[in-house]
Structures are given as C-alpha cells and as structure tokens.
Design a protein around this motif. Structure first.
Motif, PDB file in Angstrom:
ATOM      1  N   UNK A  92      54.566  43.404  49.887  1.00 45.71           N
ATOM      2  CA  UNK A  92      54.708  43.748  48.474  1.00 45.71           C
ATOM      3  C   UNK A  92      53.813  42.902  47.573  1.00 45.71           C
ATOM      4  N   UNK A  93      53.136  41.900  48.144  1.00 46.71           N
ATOM      5  CA  UNK A  93      52.451  40.899  47.322  1.00 46.71           C
ATOM      6  C   UNK A  93      50.963  41.211  47.158  1.00 46.71           C
ATOM      7  N   UNK A  94      50.461  41.178  45.928  1.00 42.52           N
ATOM      8  CA  UNK A  94      49.006  41.230  45.728  1.00 42.52           C
ATOM      9  C   UNK A  94      48.369  39.922  46.202  1.00 42.52           C
ATOM     10  N   UNK A  95      47.073  39.944  46.415  1.00 41.93           N
ATOM     11  CA  UNK A  95      46.329  38.735  46.763  1.00 41.93           C
ATOM     12  C   UNK A  95      46.436  37.748  45.605  1.00 41.93           C
ATOM     13  N   UNK A  96      46.991  36.578  45.874  1.00 41.07           N
ATOM     14  CA  UNK A  96      47.332  35.619  44.817  1.00 41.07           C
ATOM     15  C   UNK A  96      46.963  34.209  45.251  1.00 41.07           C
ATOM     16  N   UNK A  97      46.456  33.418  44.318  1.00 41.62           N
ATOM     17  CA  UNK A  97      46.152  32.007  44.581  1.00 41.62           C
ATOM     18  C   UNK A  97      46.690  31.145  43.434  1.00 41.62           C
ATOM     19  N   UNK A  98      46.998  29.919  43.748  1.00 43.64           N
ATOM     20  CA  UNK A  98      47.245  28.918  42.718  1.00 43.64           C
ATOM     21  C   UNK A  98      45.890  28.364  42.284  1.00 43.64           C
TER      22      UNK A  98
END
Length: 463
Positions: A218-224
């Motif tokens: 369910x998660x889009x490509x994401x970074x901190x």
C-alpha cells in the motif's frame, strides 16, 4: 482488578439530608463488598466517599447532596460498575483542548463537535467535559471544566478524568509549560491514560507498515529527507514527488516538485492559492532551496507523486476512511469520504479549499456506475484500512480511531497517503450528519469499554 459493569441509571437527589446516604437497585448487592451496616465506598473519577447504602426494588439511584457535592457528580444519566467492592460512577472522560478567544466558540472549530458529543454522552451515561492546560488541580483531585448544559457552556468542577481524549495538535509554545506539567501528572493520575496512544510520525508509521507483507504493497516510494540527495534521487526515479513534514496536519508546508524540460516546477499552497515557481536543476538557488527548506531541524519526507484519479480531469481526489473501535473492541469502518481539491491544487484538504463528498457518490459519478464494481472497490479500501489499523495497534497499543487517507490510481491500485491519528469531523458534517453522530457515539462506547463501564445491562428507563 475485579470489575463488573452494572449498566446505566438515572441519578436523582435525595432531598433534605446532609448525611452520606444513597439508595441502590437491590440486584447490585451481590457485586458489592458490604459489612453488616451496608456501608459502601463510592467513587467518581478519583473522588471517594463512604456512605450508607439502602437497597430498593427501584431501577434508579438516589444520592444525598453531601455525596453529590463530595464527588462533584452532576444529576442525570450515568454508567455504574462495581470494582474491587467499590461502587463507581462514570466514566469521567476529559476532552483536553485549547480555549479560544471567541466566547461564542470557546474551543474554536471543535466547539460544535464537543457540544454535540456531550449531548450524546448524556444519553450514553458518560460524564464528558472539556478541560484545558492548567485547569486541573492535580493535588486537590479535581479539575475546573466546561460542560454544555441548558443550551450554554458552563464552568464547573469535575473529578479528575478516568480517561483523556487529547484534542491538541502539537505543542503550541504559549501552552508548552502547562502541557508539560499536565502530561507528567496524567501519566500518574489518569488510571486509563489516553484514548489513543501515539502512532508516531509519518516516517515511523511508514516504517511500521513497511515491515509487514500485508501492508507493504500500500506504500508509495518514500524516504526520510536527510540531505538534498534524497529528494534528487527520488525525483530522478519518479519525475514528480511530494515533500511534506513528518509531523504536520491540514495540508500545511507540502510541496510538489516536478521535473520538466524547463527545469523543476515547485508548487505549494499559500494564502489559499496554489503558488508556482520554477528553478534550474543543479543551480545554487535550487540547492539552497532544498537545503534550507527541507534539511533543517524539522524532519521532512519525500514521496513519489502518484497518478491518481481526478474529478473533471483537473481536480485532485483522495479518500478519507474513518476507522474506529466500537464498544466490543472491534475495528469498524464508520465513514468513507472522497475529498476533492480545487482545480490544479496540490492537496485536497478542506483547510486548503477542498470539499467532501461520500466516496460511493463520487465513484458513481466518476466511472463506476455499476453497483457491483463500486462494492468491490469499497471493500478493498475497507480491507486496507483494517490491515493498517491492526498493524499500528500492534505497534502502538490502544488506538480508538484513526483517519486514513488513500489515493486511487487510474489502474485502480490503492495507496496509503498518510494516517491521521486525530481525525476531524468537518467532512462528515458536510456529507453525512448521521455518520458524524455515529462517529462521536462510537468514541464514547469505546471509552466505556476501556474504563470498565461497558457491556453492562442497561437499567435506565430512557436509554
């Protein structure tokens, strides 16, 4: 801790006595620890008094004024439980909120929600009140509070809460010290803590869900964002990205960055309008912008921009699911709403000009005329919401409700955009007042369950 819910009763005053005497339904006698003289300890919140009990065939409770004043107990309907031999009235639930300067709206936008929830609380047998930072006298064992009664807000005294519903987002500097003192006392003196435990920042939520196979997809490509390179890398991979605070609400400080042949297009909302800038990638201005805006003390996330369905071809759309715990500790879907942003806007938040419509209505009008197709898609949203709620609950502990924002792509893939641990009710006021009332009632039912007052047999005549 041995406790037995005894139901919901109407309390009236036993006139003309300054003694500590009360009458109780006879069926409660086996649940109470009584001596030969039927003396009993009575409690409301943290307030206690020992009184003489008289048992009758009536399904009501009568108290003398001495008991009522000692317990700061109002007249009306209340829930009752037996706990370790004591008789407990409650639950005392405190809405912890900031006051406003508007006497007509003493709690700003939350005023109408609190008012309506107090009306429901009276019917549910919950002692609900509002208190603000610094209102509680923790040492003396009571708090000054606001209650809605007789069509007006009135200041009164109530026992310290059994459970707190925090309604303050963040820690405003003006209130920081009072909130710090209150939070320290709450951890010691509020027996059931807070309604929902913290699920963490947006990044912590992402990490929790990324570890589970049933929520990872369910998660889009994401970074901190730790350096400009994190944004640059994701921007090369996805053409367009969103950068947003790891702690943030209401669509504030969100930026959309998109690369095109003329450079980087930067969009953000200011003054209720979408603002546009263009920068040359690799320029000192671009690098300074990334560093100063997103690499300071405040943490940001960078996330791929999704090709989501749109209304009328240009208006962005996402979906808010409100999932709550009910009075049997089950996750239930209370509301399904589509949020439609202004034309060419980068967000759909109501605070930035969006408007709300029931999700099924939106789907009916935008490519899903067949009921079977809508039902299948809504069921997929429901299943995703439950998986997310269960994952966060397993990590954080007790969670009474969360708002979950989803995106839907043209290819019908569902993505999580973000989780709101303290969802508002404005969109339900705009779309379905009945659902809004249900959402407020479910909060109270879960609060009764958490505090041990739930699942009782109702003995009130007007329940």
């Amino acid at each position: 801790m041995a406790q037995t819910p005894l139901g919901t009763v109407s309390i009236s005053t036993w006139p003309g006595s300054d003694q500590a005497i009360l009458s109780l339904p006879g069926e409660w006698h086996p649940h109470l620890r009584l001596g030969t003289r039927d003396r009993i300890t009575i409690r409301a919140g943290n307030r206690r008094i020992t009184a003489e009990a008289v048992f009758t065939d009536e399904q009501e409770v009568q108290l003398t004024d001495r008991i009522r004043k000692s317990l700061y107990l109002p007249r009306g309907t209340v829930s009752v439980k037996a706990q370790d031999g004591e008789l407990c009235f409650g639950p005392c639930i405190g809405l912890y909120a900031l006051p406003s300067r508007d006497p007509k709206k003493p709690f700003g936008e939350l005023t109408a929600v609190f008012r309506d929830q107090m009306e429901i609380a009276r019917r549910e047998g919950v002692l609900l009140y509002v208190f603000s930072p610094g209102d509680a006298d923790w040492d003396s064992g009571f708090t000054t509070a606001y209650v809605w009664q007789n069509n007006s807000w009135q200041r009164t005294k109530r026992p310290l809460p059994d459970l707190v519903l925090p309604k303050i987002m963040g820690t405003p500097p003006l209130w920081r010290e009072k909130m710090r003192r209150d939070q320290a006392q709450m951890s010691r003196r509020v027996p059931y803590g807070t309604f929902s435990l913290a699920v963490g920042s947006k990044w912590e939520v992402h990490q929790t869900l990324e570890k589970r196979a049933d929520t990872r997809d369910l998660l889009p490509d994401t970074r901190l964002v730790r350096s400009p390179l994190d944004i640059e890398d994701l921007l090369r991979r996805h053409t367009a990205v969103y950068v947003k605070p790891s702690y943030g609400t209401q669509g504030r400080s969100i930026y959309r960055l998109e690369q095109d042949p003329r450079g980087i297009r930067v969009q953000y909302t200011a003054g209720g309008q979408t603002q546009n800038r263009r920068m040359n990638r690799g320029s000192s201005v671009w690098q300074s912008f990334l560093t100063k805006k997103f690499c300071g003390r405040r943490p940001f996330l960078v996330q791929q921009a999704l090709e989501l369905v749109k209304a009328q071809g240009t208006r962005p759309v996402d979906f808010r699911w409100l999932i709550q715990k009910d009075g049997q500790n089950r996750w239930v879907i209370t509301a399904r709403v589509a949020r439609v942003g202004p034309r060419a806007s980068i967000t759909t938040n109501l605070h930035t000009g969006g408007n709300a419509v029931l999700a099924e209505t939106f789907l009916t009008q935008n490519g899903y005329p067949k009921e079977a197709n809508r039902r299948e898609l809504l069921q997929r949203f429901d299943q995703a919401a439950v998986r997310i709620a269960e994952a966060l609950e397993q990590k954080a502990g007790r969670i009474g409700e969360i708002g979950i924002d989803f995106g839907l792509t043209q290819g019908e893939r569902i993505y999580l955009i973000e989780v709101n641990p303290r969802p508002g009710r404005q969109m339900l006021k705009d779309t379905s007042p009945q659902t809004r009332s249900l959402s407020l009632r479910r909060n109270l039912e879960f609060a009764k369950l958490v505090t041990g007052f739930g699942k009782g047999v109702d003995t009130s005549e007007d329940a």
